[in-house]
Design an enzyme around this catalytic site. Sequence first.
Site, short mmCIF file in Angstrom:
data_model
loop_
_atom_site.label_atom_id
_atom_site.label_comp_id
_atom_site.label_asym_id
_atom_site.label_seq_id
_atom_site.Cartn_x
_atom_site.Cartn_y
_atom_site.Cartn_z
N ASP A 3 0.86 -1.19 0.00
CA ASP A 3 0.00 0.00 0.00
C ASP A 3 0.90 1.24 0.00
O ASP A 3 2.12 1.14 0.19
CB ASP A 3 -0.88 -0.04 1.25
CG ASP A 3 -2.10 0.86 1.15
OD1 ASP A 3 -2.26 1.54 0.11
OD2 ASP A 3 -2.89 0.89 2.10
N GLU A 12 2.74 4.98 -4.01
CA GLU A 12 2.70 5.92 -5.14
C GLU A 12 4.04 6.68 -5.36
O GLU A 12 4.29 7.00 -6.54
CB GLU A 12 1.55 6.93 -4.95
CG GLU A 12 0.18 6.33 -5.05
CD GLU A 12 -0.18 5.45 -3.84
OE1 GLU A 12 -0.91 4.47 -4.05
OE2 GLU A 12 0.28 5.75 -2.72
N ASP A 57 -8.92 3.74 -2.21
CA ASP A 57 -9.79 4.17 -1.10
C ASP A 57 -11.11 4.73 -1.62
O ASP A 57 -11.33 5.95 -1.62
CB ASP A 57 -9.07 5.20 -0.24
CG ASP A 57 -7.83 4.62 0.42
OD1 ASP A 57 -7.71 3.39 0.45
OD2 ASP A 57 -6.99 5.41 0.90
#
Length: 783
Positions: free
Chosen positions: A518, A521, A594
């Site tokens: 997770d 990015e 999300d």
Amino acid sequence: MMFVSPPPLCRLVLAVLFVFLFFFAAAAWKKDEFRNCNQTPFCKRARFRAPHSLPHYAVSDLAISEGHLKARLLPWRPSVDPVNDAGDPPRSLLLLLSVYQGGVLRLKIDEDYSAPSAPSKKRFEVPDVVLPDLEDRRLWLPRFFSAEDGAATSFYLSDGFEGFLRHDPFEIEVRREGSKDPVVSLNSHGLFDFEQLRQKTEGEDWEERFRGHTDTRPYGPQSISFDVSFHGAEFVYGIPEHASTSLALRPTKGPGVEESEPYRLFNLDVFEYLDDSAFGIYGSIPFMLSHSLKSSSGFFWLNSAEMQIDVLAPGWDNSTASDKSRIDTFWMSEAGILDAFFFVGPGPKDVLRQYASVTGTLAMPQEFAIAYHQCRWNYRDEEDVASVDASFDEHDIPYDVLWLDIEHTDGKRYFTWDRVLFPNPEEMQKKLAAKGRHMVTIVDPHIKRDDSYHVHKEASEKGYYVKDATGKDFDGWCWSGSSSYPDMLNPEIREWWADKFSLNNYGGSTPSLYIWNDMNEPSVFNGPEITMTRDAVHYGGIEHREMHNAYGYYFHMATANGLLKRGNGNDRPFVLSRAFFAGSQRYGAIWTGDNTADWDHLKASVPMVLTLGLTGISFSGADVGGFFGNPEPELLVRWYQLGAFYPFFRAHAHHDTRRREPWLLGSLAAEGELYVDDGKSYNFEHGAYIHRRFIFSDHKLTSYDLHSPPNVGLKKFTSGCTVERIILLGLPSGAEKAVIEPGNFKADIELGPLTLRAATSSVAPTIRKPNVRIADNWSIKVL
């Protein structure tokens, strides 16, 4: 949900599935945290240029070299040479055309680093995305053919297509062999622009500022932009990731289009993203597929810098607004080189096969990975894990994987366990494995800056972190507080990271444990746009701006390779990643991040998952129920029904939401209708039919008549068919009897015949031969 199936021989099977649900709170997307095109200088400079308004490039010095077609692109020069702001005339660029088996054309355009005024820094070419055997499939061009007037050059492509290189102004076309009609073209509208690297002049300010952050931009403007046209196309698809409710990409500019942002490709950690927007979120794939009834084609730009792409409406170039013979697009990137692939089709499957021949196909998942996954932020401790696992058994609900979020670690230090809450992680995993189940734990790229933490200490000592613009280890804020980030562009560091997943190095792990990446990015809470500064420096002096969209790809790659090494190369890895780039399909699954518990996000998840599939990433899904917020019961039921068809099927929720394991907060699952007539005549038009509704509520199944009251002249239809059995899925333990009304008749609840889980041979509770007719009013109460 209730499934009603009327077999032909007076038998009826009713199956009732109990689904229990709940609600949760949501955060809000902060629009001001992120830049729009007008706040992004390279996009603002390029987006509103008129067709053929730029000084153009012309092709010169064509030659065949080692099977490639090579040439120079000479900048247009009037009688007095224009100079750039530094006082230097624009330099020529180098062009390379290569052809590959199966109908693939590659175009590369870069600076000429041998020129006297060439920059000392080379522009970034993205490594490790194109398959290593691609060059083995290259077709050597034996020659090229010049047009009679010398204004163009043609060369054979393959599979009935040819390339066409126009000299002045420069333009590339792919055509069907023997036809003058192009399939896909680049620079047909003269919008190609290449900002060359140069020296800063005295007093020149290259810095960019956004919301208190300063980007030093030490190498200055270096963007590339150009137009790509898909001829004969009706629709274009692709370039994920955006939360669009349309599978086809809508126009973003031109006549009849409301003011809109271009599609943005810039990997970002976006809380509760908008459900119908061109705004970029967690991943980026610069691949576009065109389609019409006649043919399909594709275009892929291998570039990992920020990208902005306009889909242009007919008439955007002041041509006839009704001209729909092509779809024009405009591509802009902050940095890198032009390394583009044209895919000729002619069908959509051909285009996808050609794209996969460049970037790879899906990594074959283990069987458990395509089943149902249960996750939330966070299961509190080993007791909570055991309770959730046992409750799935108690309610006869099949699942294969249980997930742990960041709270399972020791102070958010990855590869560790909170030994108070999870004192026996190996035993916990082995108990799940004994039932054929697996566990997934989270491992993110932000490493807690704590000298007592062995991963940080080692990475710091070895110099394995990304550097900031001053040369120090980049220090950003994420879940673990002050954090640094491994430089995954470096192959040596990826190998080091992969070793962390061995059973010896990852204490408390077992062979049945798999991984979730997770925040890759990368997410940096105190960084510009919640990510890393663009002037941070990676392996080889590469700026973060040049490789930003590929950071999560390399992190995913290193993690998957770690699991592969752990299993001695014979255990298929399972790694879920939030960030992605072209080629991510080779390393594992992706999810859409999300999302929010509302109907619009449920709707948007379908084109999002389909678009990922169209760009190579077919193993993907959305958080069932929505990550933020508390879904209403019907929404959660519908999301489970849809989620069962996602290739990756996982329920997940924020820690501020109420618990939503499927058996919680009472039951709805459940209504269904049954229609029966004689099956052959038109008597149903005169009322000769049975129409019933079945409702299950509070452990009671009731049959209601939906037929309109009989009128004089209406025909009647009845049936002696009876319900043969009722299968109860998710029934709480202890139910042994059912009371049938009218008559106060008691029936036993037995086991079988439906097997729920092969691993445990669990069978569904069943009421056999309840002796009720499908045409009658009745109720059955489960005790």
